[in-house]
Design a protein around this motif. Structure first.
Motif, PDB file in Angstrom:
ATOM      1  N   UNK A 195      14.094   1.307  12.818  1.00 37.90           N
ATOM      2  CA  UNK A 195      13.839   0.138  13.667  1.00 37.90           C
ATOM      3  C   UNK A 195      12.540  -0.540  13.270  1.00 37.90           C
ATOM      4  N   UNK A 196      11.518   0.241  13.004  1.00 40.03           N
ATOM      5  CA  UNK A 196      10.225  -0.345  12.632  1.00 40.03           C
ATOM      6  C   UNK A 196      10.274  -0.951  11.231  1.00 40.03           C
ATOM      7  N   UNK A 197      11.014  -0.339  10.350  1.00 36.68           N
ATOM      8  CA  UNK A 197      11.160  -0.913   9.009  1.00 36.68           C
ATOM      9  C   UNK A 197      11.858  -2.273   9.097  1.00 36.68           C
ATOM     10  N   UNK A 198      12.906  -2.374   9.887  1.00 38.03           N
ATOM     11  CA  UNK A 198      13.567  -3.671  10.048  1.00 38.03           C
ATOM     12  C   UNK A 198      12.603  -4.716  10.604  1.00 38.03           C
ATOM     13  N   UNK A 199      11.807  -4.308  11.577  1.00 40.47           N
ATOM     14  CA  UNK A 199      10.852  -5.243  12.189  1.00 40.47           C
ATOM     15  C   UNK A 199       9.848  -5.755  11.168  1.00 40.47           C
ATOM     16  N   UNK A 200       9.282  -4.852  10.385  1.00 38.42           N
ATOM     17  CA  UNK A 200       8.276  -5.272   9.411  1.00 38.42           C
ATOM     18  C   UNK A 200       8.896  -6.004   8.232  1.00 38.42           C
ATOM     19  N   UNK A 201      10.162  -5.694   7.908  1.00 35.31           N
ATOM     20  CA  UNK A 201      10.845  -6.441   6.858  1.00 35.31           C
ATOM     21  C   UNK A 201      10.990  -7.905   7.263  1.00 35.31           C
ATOM     22  N   UNK A 202      11.229  -8.158   8.523  1.00 35.13           N
ATOM     23  CA  UNK A 202      11.368  -9.525   9.007  1.00 35.13           C
ATOM     24  C   UNK A 202      10.017 -10.209   9.176  1.00 35.13           C
ATOM     25  N   UNK A 203       8.981  -9.423   9.403  1.00 35.23           N
ATOM     26  CA  UNK A 203       7.638  -9.964   9.614  1.00 35.23           C
ATOM     27  C   UNK A 203       6.938 -10.257   8.293  1.00 35.23           C
ATOM     28  N   UNK A 204       7.269  -9.514   7.256  1.00 33.32           N
ATOM     29  CA  UNK A 204       6.559  -9.641   5.996  1.00 33.32           C
ATOM     30  C   UNK A 204       7.166 -10.672   5.071  1.00 33.32           C
ATOM     31  N   UNK A 205       6.738 -10.622   3.820  1.00 32.18           N
ATOM     32  CA  UNK A 205       7.187 -11.571   2.800  1.00 32.18           C
ATOM     33  C   UNK A 205       7.987 -10.858   1.723  1.00 32.18           C
ATOM     34  N   UNK A 206       8.929 -10.032   2.168  1.00 31.85           N
ATOM     35  CA  UNK A 206       9.793  -9.356   1.214  1.00 31.85           C
ATOM     36  C   UNK A 206       9.362  -7.951   0.867  1.00 31.85           C
ATOM     37  N   UNK A 207       8.400  -7.406   1.617  1.00 30.24           N
ATOM     38  CA  UNK A 207       7.944  -6.029   1.379  1.00 30.24           C
ATOM     39  C   UNK A 207       7.730  -5.306   2.700  1.00 30.24           C
ATOM     40  N   UNK A 208       7.907  -3.991   2.662  1.00 27.76           N
ATOM     41  CA  UNK A 208       7.571  -3.092   3.766  1.00 27.76           C
ATOM     42  C   UNK A 208       6.713  -1.970   3.204  1.00 27.76           C
ATOM     43  N   UNK A 209       5.719  -1.531   3.964  1.00 30.91           N
ATOM     44  CA  UNK A 209       4.795  -0.490   3.497  1.00 30.91           C
ATOM     45  C   UNK A 209       4.885   0.754   4.385  1.00 30.91           C
ATOM     46  N   UNK A 210       5.271   1.866   3.782  1.00 32.42           N
ATOM     47  CA  UNK A 210       5.283   3.160   4.464  1.00 32.42           C
ATOM     48  C   UNK A 210       4.071   3.986   4.034  1.00 32.42           C
ATOM     49  N   UNK A 211       3.643   4.872   4.901  1.00 25.49           N
ATOM     50  CA  UNK A 211       2.674   5.898   4.524  1.00 25.49           C
ATOM     51  C   UNK A 211       3.476   7.150   4.203  1.00 25.49           C
ATOM     52  N   UNK A 212       3.598   7.430   2.918  1.00 25.22           N
ATOM     53  CA  UNK A 212       4.483   8.503   2.475  1.00 25.22           C
ATOM     54  C   UNK A 212       3.904   9.894   2.628  1.00 25.22           C
ATOM     55  N   UNK A 213       2.586  10.001   2.498  1.00 26.99           N
ATOM     56  CA  UNK A 213       1.931  11.290   2.740  1.00 26.99           C
ATOM     57  C   UNK A 213       0.527  11.058   3.275  1.00 26.99           C
ATOM     58  N   UNK A 214       0.001  12.087   3.929  1.00 26.96           N
ATOM     59  CA  UNK A 214      -1.357  12.044   4.461  1.00 26.96           C
ATOM     60  C   UNK A 214      -1.735  13.474   4.808  1.00 26.96           C
ATOM     61  N   UNK A 215      -2.973  13.679   5.161  1.00 26.85           N
ATOM     62  CA  UNK A 215      -3.392  15.046   5.466  1.00 26.85           C
ATOM     63  C   UNK A 215      -2.684  15.568   6.718  1.00 26.85           C
ATOM     64  N   UNK A 216      -2.168  16.774   6.605  1.00 28.13           N
ATOM     65  CA  UNK A 216      -1.627  17.517   7.742  1.00 28.13           C
ATOM     66  C   UNK A 216      -2.728  18.481   8.170  1.00 28.13           C
ATOM     67  N   UNK A 217      -3.296  18.247   9.311  1.00 32.86           N
ATOM     68  CA  UNK A 217      -4.479  19.019   9.718  1.00 32.86           C
ATOM     69  C   UNK A 217      -4.175  20.495   9.938  1.00 32.86           C
ATOM     70  N   UNK A 218      -2.950  20.787  10.325  1.00 33.77           N
ATOM     71  CA  UNK A 218      -2.594  22.198  10.498  1.00 33.77           C
ATOM     72  C   UNK A 218      -2.500  22.898   9.153  1.00 33.77           C
ATOM     73  N   UNK A 219      -1.950  22.211   8.159  1.00 33.16           N
ATOM     74  CA  UNK A 219      -1.844  22.797   6.820  1.00 33.16           C
ATOM     75  C   UNK A 219      -3.161  22.698   6.059  1.00 33.16           C
ATOM     76  N   UNK A 220      -4.004  21.768   6.461  1.00 35.62           N
ATOM     77  CA  UNK A 220      -5.275  21.580   5.780  1.00 35.62           C
ATOM     78  C   UNK A 220      -5.153  20.920   4.417  1.00 35.62           C
ATOM     79  N   UNK A 221      -4.061  20.173   4.200  1.00 30.65           N
ATOM     80  CA  UNK A 221      -3.852  19.547   2.896  1.00 30.65           C
ATOM     81  C   UNK A 221      -2.929  18.345   3.061  1.00 30.65           C
TER      82      UNK A 221
END
Length: 362
Positions: free
Chosen positions: A136-162
């Motif tokens: 749902x959010x990807x569809x929303x941002x696809x309509x809001x943007x100029x032909x691109x959508x940006x995901x955050x594919x990875x980030x620190x997991x504080x429980x894993x510490x990495x």
């Protein structure tokens, strides 16, 4: 000089990596290779490239989140003064549509707002959601943007510490398909290794940073035509980030240092495998704008041939983003340099003249 005046550009016009002309004219704000009847109001001599592209920056964003219009204007003007006349905004919480009405500012291709997992990204940057809401959010941002959508594919997991992947593959597959249905391409922030194979399998179009590419995933990117924007001027900050966080997250800090140490080898291996590489700075978060010349120099330091590094911010980047270069009738967005950038890309840091939509702006 106004848009109605004729401007004569002469010297060496680098229309493409294999096409060089001696001159062009700017007539009515557009490029012409036919000599006009009217005499030029001014003549500029030098080595000419299409207006540079920063394929990953953030206008309207700083380290704390959205900024006001005055700050966003300064960011865009700073990029313009560096010769970056086309900006791919890879995620911003600010509405910068007002810049579209400003003939003196670079054109911005927007990816809407970042989409991240809950509490798994920089505060005040992204929509923070769970996998069930991703499509749902990807569809929303696809309509809001100029032909691109940006995901955050990875980030620190504080429980894993990495660093760790943010999304299950099935959620990615459904969401990326939805973006494609909306006519948008999808890119993702990825530092680490773990998320890359799932993103490719899900149909991702591009990956930002891509420091986690390995001999296993590089062939996947090449086979599926997934581009990368390495943002090497941003990756240069990894050692300082690691030093600041190692007391709490030692595994994460060590991981960043390893990714940093092999950053140039990673980019060169990707290029050698046939992966499309484009130049982006990641300006607008913690980095200053106006660093596109530094990024191109970093691509050369990584081992890209000079013409490939130039194409990553000019001919190739414009084609990738669906924008014209120095072609007949195109809007006159160009930068003139004192000497040949193919001999030394460091000349990109010192534009002689910058022409935006037919007007000399610097």
């Amino acid at each position: 000089m106004g848009e109605r005046d004729v401007l004569h550009i002469k010297g060496r016009v680098l229309v493409g990596p294999d096409e060089v002309r001696d001159e062009l004219w700017v007539v009515g704000g557009r490029i012409s290779y036919d000599r006009p009847a009217a005499a030029p109001a001014a003549t500029v001599t030098g080595w000419t490239l299409p207006g540079l592209v920063d394929a990953h920056c953030h206008v309207g964003l700083d380290a704390h989140g959205a900024v006001d219009r005055d700050t966003a204007e300064k960011q865009a003007l700073t990029d313009r003064e560096a010769g970056a006349l086309l900006l791919r905004d890879a995620g911003s919480p600010s509405d910068t549509r007002w810049t579209d009405d400003r003939a003196d500012l670079p054109k911005i291709i927007r990816a809407g707002r970042h989409i991240a997992r809950t509490r798994r990204y920089i505060r005040n940057y992204a929509h923070e959601i769970e996998p069930g809401d991703l499509t749902a959010y990807v569809r929303r941002e696809a309509r809001r943007g100029d032909g691109w959508v940006k995901l955050v594919g990875d980030w620190i997991d504080r429980e894993a510490g990495d660093l760790a992947a943010c999304w299950p593959k099935d959620a990615l597959t459904e969401a990326i398909a939805a973006a494609h249905e909306e006519g948008a391409r999808v890119t993702a922030h990825c530092f680490a290794e773990d998320s890359l194979a799932d993103l490719v399998a899900a149909g991702i179009d591009c990956v930002e940073h891509a420091t986690g590419l390995t001999e296993d995933t590089i062939p996947l990117f090449a086979e599926h035509g997934v581009a990368i924007v390495p943002t090497l001027v941003n990756i240069a900050t990894f050692p300082a980030l690691a030093a600041g966080g190692e007391a709490k997250f030692r595994r994460w800090a060590d991981h960043l240092r390893r990714l940093h140490a092999r950053r140039h080898d990673t980019v060169r291996a990707a290029y050698d495998a046939g992966i499309a590489v484009y130049a982006g700075t990641d300006a607008g978060g913690s980095l200053a704008h106006g660093l596109i010349a530094d990024e191109v120099a970093e691509l050369v330091a990584a081992g890209l041939p000079v013409n490939a590094a130039l194409s990553a911010t000019t001919w190739g980047a414009r084609q990738w983003l669906g924008r014209e270069g120095l072609t007949e009738g195109a809007p006159a967005d160009l930068v003139v340099y004192e000497s040949d950038p193919r001999a030394d890309v460091r000349v990109l840091a010192a534009p002689r003249r910058i022409v935006l939509r037919g007007t000399v702006v610097a």
